[in-house]
Design an enzyme around this catalytic site. Structure first.
Site, mmCIF file in Angstrom:
data_model
loop_
_atom_site.group_PDB
_atom_site.id
_atom_site.type_symbol
_atom_site.label_atom_id
_atom_site.label_comp_id
_atom_site.label_asym_id
_atom_site.label_seq_id
_atom_site.Cartn_x
_atom_site.Cartn_y
_atom_site.Cartn_z
ATOM 1 N N LYS A 112 43.929 27.485 41.225
ATOM 2 C CA LYS A 112 44.655 26.517 42.033
ATOM 3 C C LYS A 112 44.393 25.077 41.564
ATOM 4 O O LYS A 112 45.224 24.206 41.749
ATOM 5 C CB LYS A 112 44.256 26.632 43.510
ATOM 6 C CG LYS A 112 44.465 27.996 44.130
ATOM 7 C CD LYS A 112 45.923 28.395 44.213
ATOM 8 C CE LYS A 112 46.152 29.607 45.104
ATOM 9 N NZ LYS A 112 45.614 30.863 44.553
HETATM 10 C C1 LIG Z 1 46.079 32.130 44.567
HETATM 11 C C2 LIG Z 1 45.380 33.113 43.744
HETATM 12 C C3 LIG Z 1 46.058 34.215 43.195
HETATM 13 C C4 LIG Z 1 47.520 34.486 43.478
HETATM 14 O O1 LIG Z 1 48.370 33.545 42.861
HETATM 15 P P1 LIG Z 1 49.859 33.378 43.375
HETATM 16 O O2 LIG Z 1 50.391 32.205 42.627
HETATM 17 O O3 LIG Z 1 49.786 33.120 44.846
HETATM 18 O O4 LIG Z 1 50.580 34.645 43.062
HETATM 19 C C5 LIG Z 1 45.344 35.077 42.391
HETATM 20 N N1 LIG Z 1 44.019 34.892 42.156
HETATM 21 C C6 LIG Z 1 43.348 33.851 42.665
HETATM 22 C C7 LIG Z 1 41.901 33.725 42.394
HETATM 23 C C8 LIG Z 1 43.994 32.925 43.475
HETATM 24 O O5 LIG Z 1 43.313 31.886 43.970
#
Ligand SMILES: *Cc1c(COP(=O)(O)O)cnc(C)c1O
Length: 495
Positions: A112
């Site tokens: 993120k």
């Molecule tokens: C948010 C997240 C995901 C999922 O990603 P999306 O873009 O919501 O599909 C997978 N792994 C981790 C560690 C995340 O923080």
């Protein structure tokens, strides 16, 4: 050339990129999409000689056409700096014959950060460009990682405040500790009695509440979103797929134009959608493999053409993927419907009213680039243990879901295309699950003792993000019912 944005539910009204970033979600409840997916501005060969920041500029300038070069470069350089623990920003680790694209080297050790370290800069620049006088209130629902990354990005950013809702019993202990110890006078963290989908629905309802928007405006506030529905998150995520391919090219791992496959551990469908955009910009990507945990609504969708969220919500060891309503899928639905916003609206209405919808055969045919897979809790744990024992590489639970799905896909399809797996979190973020997967003897150990043990086994330094919270005081302790989210926001803002 300027690129405009429309809502997936009404493509008649066109707005600029900066307006789309400010609004987050369209008034009709749709998501903003560009009127076309632009082509890469220069050759893969040329991009392979650039660093991360330079690639970011070349990609993002195609989408954020109302930003000046100076504005965009300022945003990029403020985001991708020493907050990341490596100059490569998103390094590729070759593990066996698969390349893991490590997207967790930022401030909060989850992918993120790749988008949320730049979003505050994109948003404050957008506010200036559009003469916004109100304070921008970032309202966010999190399954654990977005919340902390958004808090870290927006903490003490002038002209903004941020309110994060997370499922009180649906995040890892380290994720929760990271959020409730967040500093910054403009940060607010609220646990809700409900799951991530409840949090996300509550936030969406507030965005769509016109009366609330009027009261906010009178008081000098307006909402925006740091969730992956904001185009200001999608665009920075396209960058690292372009970057990954061009690193493979630079290192002689692929020939120019040689196709690769990409496997993405998926929740809200933001990360894999960015890979799809990268493919459509001209990155030679063949298959997009969508990996789910036991909440395998997307796996079923790609197999049957029916999206059905009417099922049990399962809490897993990969909580950031515990999602039954993958919001960003709406953008793909809009595209495969032939950019037909009426069709998209109809399907999304069925989703909110019945909890399910089915796409047409024509639409299904346009999903040929995608394939789905999933991993159970046992398979996820086995993947972590085996990779540690065979390759001496320790991955987190989300990455392990993708790693497992990758291995099964290769085995069952015989596809030997070189493959990049998106590695979305540091194992230190999910230490308990990771260490228990390696050996059941760790089950009784206390969280930070496990951190030290992980450090010993992996030889990878303990990230600052973890060291910081060892002793940090709890600063946020509000918990509310899922029906009280709006009342809580009103109280925080003094409305
Ligand atoms: C948010 C997240 C995901 C999922 O990603 P999306 O873009 O919501 O599909 C997978 N792994 C981790 C560690 C995340 O923080």
């Amino acid at each position: 050339m300027s690129l405009e944005y429309v809502s997936t539910r009404n493509n008649q009204t066109k707005i600029t990129a900066s307006q789309a970033i400010l609004k987050g979600l369209a008034d009709d409840g749709g998501l903003f999409v560009p009127t076309e997916i632009p082509a890469l501005s220069c050759s893969l060969e040329a991009l392979s000689k650039m660093n991360y920041q330079e690639v970011a500029y070349e990609v993002m300038k195609c989408y954020l056409t109302d930003f000046t070069e100076e504005e965009l470069k300022h945003c990029i350089n403020s985001a991708y700096d020493s907050k990341f623990d490596t100059e490569e920003i998103a390094p590729l680790a070759k593990v066996g014959d698969v390349y893991y694209l490590e997207l967790f080297h930022g401030a909060t050790i989850a992918f993120k950060d790749m988008a949320l370290s730049i979003l505050p800069h994109l948003l404050t620049t957008s506010a200036k460009k559009n003469q916004v006088k109100n304070e921008i209130v970032i309202l966010t629902a999190t399954s654990g990682d977005t919340g902390k990354a958004a808090l870290a990005g927006f903490a003490d950013v002038p002209g903004t405040s941020i309110i994060v809702f997370y499922p009180k019993n649906g995040v890892s202990p380290i994720q929760e500790k990271q959020m409730i110890t967040q500093k910054g006078a403009n940060t607010h963290v609220v646990g809700i009695k409900g799951n991530f989908d409840d949090a996300q629905s509550g936030v969406k309802a507030m965005f769509n509440n016109k009366e609330l928007a009027e009261v906010m405006d009178k008081t000098g506030y307006q909402f925006s979103s740091a969730n992956s529905i904001n185009i200001g998150r999608l665009v920075p995520q396209i960058v690292y797929y372009v970057y990954a391919y061009t690193r493979l090219l630079a290192h002689g791992e692929v020939k120019d134009g040689e196709k690769i496959n990409v496997v993405v551990p998926t929740g809200n469908f933001g990360n894999i959608l960015a890979a799809y955009y990268a493919k459509n910009m001209g990155v030679p990507i063949q298959k997009l493999v969508c990996a789910s945990n036991e909440n395998k609504v997307l796996f079923d969708f790609f197999r049957t053409g029916t999206y059905d969220k009417n099922r049990e919500f399962i809490l897993t060891s990969s909580p950031s993927m515990d999602i039954l309503i993958s919001s960003n899928l709406e953008r793909l639905i809009y595209l495969i419907a032939g950019e037909d916003s009426a069709k998209c609206t109809e399907l999304m209405k069925a989703l909110s009213e019945k909890g399910s919808y089915s796409i047409t055969d024509d639409m299904k045919a346009k999903l040929a680039d995608f394939t789905g897979g999933y991993a159970t809790e046992t398979q996820t744990a086995e993947m972590i243990k085996e990779t540690y024992e065979k390759e001496n590489y320790i991955m987190d639970t989300h990455t392990a879901v993708a790693g497992y799905v990758c291995r099964e896909y290769q085995k069952n399809s015989g596809d030997t295309t070189k493959t990049v797996v998106a590695s979305t979190a540091s194992p230190y973020k999910f230490t308990r699950s990771v260490m228990s997967a390696i050996d059941s003897k760790y089950a009784d150990m206390e969280d930070f003792a496990l951190v030290d043990e992980l450090n010993r086994l992996s030889g990878v330094d303990v990230p600052n993000a973890i060291n910081e919270i060892r002793t940090a005081p709890v600063l946020h302790d509000i918990v509310c019912d899922k029906t009280e989210m709006q009342a809580t926001v009103e109280k925080i803002l003094g409305l």
